[in-house]
Each structure stands twice: as C-alpha cells, then as structure tokens.
Design an enzyme around this catalytic site. Structure first.
Site, mmCIF file in Angstrom:
data_model
loop_
_atom_site.group_PDB
_atom_site.id
_atom_site.type_symbol
_atom_site.label_atom_id
_atom_site.label_comp_id
_atom_site.label_asym_id
_atom_site.label_seq_id
_atom_site.Cartn_x
_atom_site.Cartn_y
_atom_site.Cartn_z
ATOM 1 N N CYS A 9 3.098 8.323 -9.974
ATOM 2 C CA CYS A 9 4.287 8.539 -8.970
ATOM 3 C C CYS A 9 5.580 7.662 -9.165
ATOM 4 C CB CYS A 9 3.463 7.863 -7.653
ATOM 5 S SG CYS A 9 2.801 6.477 -7.613
ATOM 6 N N ASN A 12 4.041 3.283 -8.390
ATOM 7 C CA ASN A 12 2.792 2.989 -8.826
ATOM 8 C C ASN A 12 2.369 1.914 -7.923
ATOM 9 O OD1 ASN A 12 1.338 1.546 -11.681
ATOM 10 N ND2 ASN A 12 0.538 3.090 -10.510
ATOM 11 N N CYS A 14 1.752 3.133 -4.496
ATOM 12 C CA CYS A 14 0.809 3.653 -3.380
ATOM 13 C C CYS A 14 0.149 4.972 -3.782
ATOM 14 C CB CYS A 14 1.922 4.211 -2.341
ATOM 15 S SG CYS A 14 2.898 3.013 -1.651
ATOM 16 N N ARG A 15 0.761 5.900 -4.279
ATOM 17 C CA ARG A 15 -0.189 7.286 -4.530
ATOM 18 C C ARG A 15 -0.796 7.254 -5.895
ATOM 19 N NH1 ARG A 15 5.248 10.812 -4.084
ATOM 20 N NH2 ARG A 15 5.890 8.878 -4.686
ATOM 21 N N SER A 16 -0.479 6.780 -6.966
ATOM 22 C CA SER A 16 -1.022 6.777 -8.043
ATOM 23 C C SER A 16 -2.318 6.044 -8.265
ATOM 24 C CB SER A 16 -0.014 7.033 -9.315
ATOM 25 O OG SER A 16 0.539 5.874 -9.350
ATOM 26 N N ASP A 126 5.413 11.055 -0.417
ATOM 27 C CA ASP A 126 5.664 9.653 -0.549
ATOM 28 C C ASP A 126 5.804 9.013 0.690
ATOM 29 O OD1 ASP A 126 6.840 6.869 -0.807
ATOM 30 O OD2 ASP A 126 8.676 7.714 -1.961
HETATM 31 P P1 4NP Z 1 4.547 5.393 -4.695
HETATM 32 O O1 4NP Z 1 5.367 5.030 -3.292
HETATM 33 O O2 4NP Z 1 5.636 6.087 -5.486
HETATM 34 O O3 4NP Z 1 3.636 6.350 -4.181
HETATM 35 O O4 4NP Z 1 4.106 4.290 -5.279
HETATM 36 C C1 4NP Z 1 6.548 4.340 -3.534
HETATM 37 C C2 4NP Z 1 6.517 2.903 -3.600
HETATM 38 C C3 4NP Z 1 7.865 2.282 -3.648
HETATM 39 C C4 4NP Z 1 8.817 2.779 -3.381
HETATM 40 C C5 4NP Z 1 8.955 4.196 -3.356
HETATM 41 C C6 4NP Z 1 7.847 4.940 -3.365
HETATM 42 N N1 4NP Z 1 10.309 2.269 -3.305
HETATM 43 O O5 4NP Z 1 11.506 2.945 -2.970
HETATM 44 O O6 4NP Z 1 10.227 1.196 -3.560
#
Ligand code: 4NP
Length: 163
Positions: A9, A12, A14-16, A126
């Site tokens: 993702c 790294n 939240c989703r992955s 996201d």
């Molecule tokens: P992820 O979520 O891609 O599922 O880990 C996010 C975590 C951080 C951010 C965006 C999405 N950020 O903009 O910091």
C-alpha cells in the site's frame, strides 16, 4: 521452497500490514505455515520503522487479529524476490510497476480486490484520513479478499509445482 506473497500500500501502516496479518492468520488456520510466506511494504517512505496505525489495529482486534510488523519501503529487489505482489489500489499498482521499467515482472503484480468474493470493490480504499468505519471496512474487504487469494494460490500451478 515456500510461495512468497508481498502486500503493498502507500504507507505500510494500515492496509498492507492488515492484509499480511490476516493472510498469516488464514495460512495458520489452513496449516500451510511452511508453504506460504507473507510480507508487506509501502510505496512511500513516510512511515519507515513505524508500527501499524492504532485505528487499524483496533479494527483488526475486533476480528481477533493482532497486527504485527514495522513499516518498510518497497524495493526494486522485491519484484524479483516475491512470487505474487498484491496492490491495494490502482495508485499502488502503478507505483509498483514504475520500479519495473523493463516489464519483466508485471505479471506478478495484481490488485488485491481481484480476489474478493463477496464485495464489488475494485480497490481497498485508503482509510488514513477518514473515520473508524473506514478501517472496519478495510478489514472486512481484506478478510474476504484473503480468503479468495488463499483459494487461488493453493489451486494455482505455480504453487503446486513449488510444493
Ligand atoms: P496505508 O495508509 O497506505 O494503507 O498504510 C496510509 C498511511 C499513511 C498515509 C496515507 C495512507 N499518509 O499520507 O501518511
């Protein structure tokens, strides 16, 4: 040799990591721990070394899943070393393929939601800037997609030939 999966993702956190830990949970339940290995990474380096987001961990805990791991950035060598790379959304998909200028590994890269069985979504949204319900939705979608993914892998020729 074990079959190697990489979930990707943006951050790294939240989703992955959720996908990685949910998949490990299903792999353990199916007694396939020495056959399939999971890891996760982010296309950005925003959160390198960070633990999974608390809101994401809370959503996973409601389903009995503990999120473990630390954020790392996706490397070009990941395209070589993993058998299948699961992108959470289309932007992640494009960013992964950006590291594969010669198109040598593009068949390894797929959208996670291709394996969803009960949800029409094409991407894992996201959740970072939204409310808790977005995190819950990610877990539901990933539980469903990981089940489909496990079925896909165990019936695939590539997996069968590595057993
Ligand atoms: P992820 O979520 O891609 O599922 O880990 C996010 C975590 C951080 C951010 C965006 C999405 N950020 O903009 O910091």
């Amino acid at each position: 040799m074990a079959y190697k999966l990489l979930f990707v993702c943006l951050g790294n956190i939240c989703r992955s990591p959720s996908a990685e830990n949910i998949m490990n949970y299903l792999i353990k339940e199916a007694n396939l721990k020495d056959k399939i290995i999971c890891d996760s990474a982010g296309t950005s380096g925003y959160h390198i070394g960070a633990a999974p987001d608390r809101r994401m961990s809370a959503a996973a805990a409601k389903r009995g899943i503990k999120l473990q791991g630390k954020s790392r950035k996706l490397q070009p060598s990941d395209l070589v070393n993993f058998d299948l790379i699961l992108a959470m959304d289309r932007e992640n998909y494009r960013d992964i393929l950006y590291l594969d200028r010669e198109g040598k590994y593009d068949k390894k890269v797929v959208l996670m939601c291709n394996f969803a069985k009960n949800y029409p979504e094409k991407e894992v949204p996201d959740p970072y800037y939204g409310g808790q319900e977005g995190f819950d939705k990610v877990i539901d979608l990933l539980l469903d997609s990981c089940e489909g993914l496990l079925e896909h892998i165990t019936s695939s020729e590539a997996y069968q030939s590595q057993k």
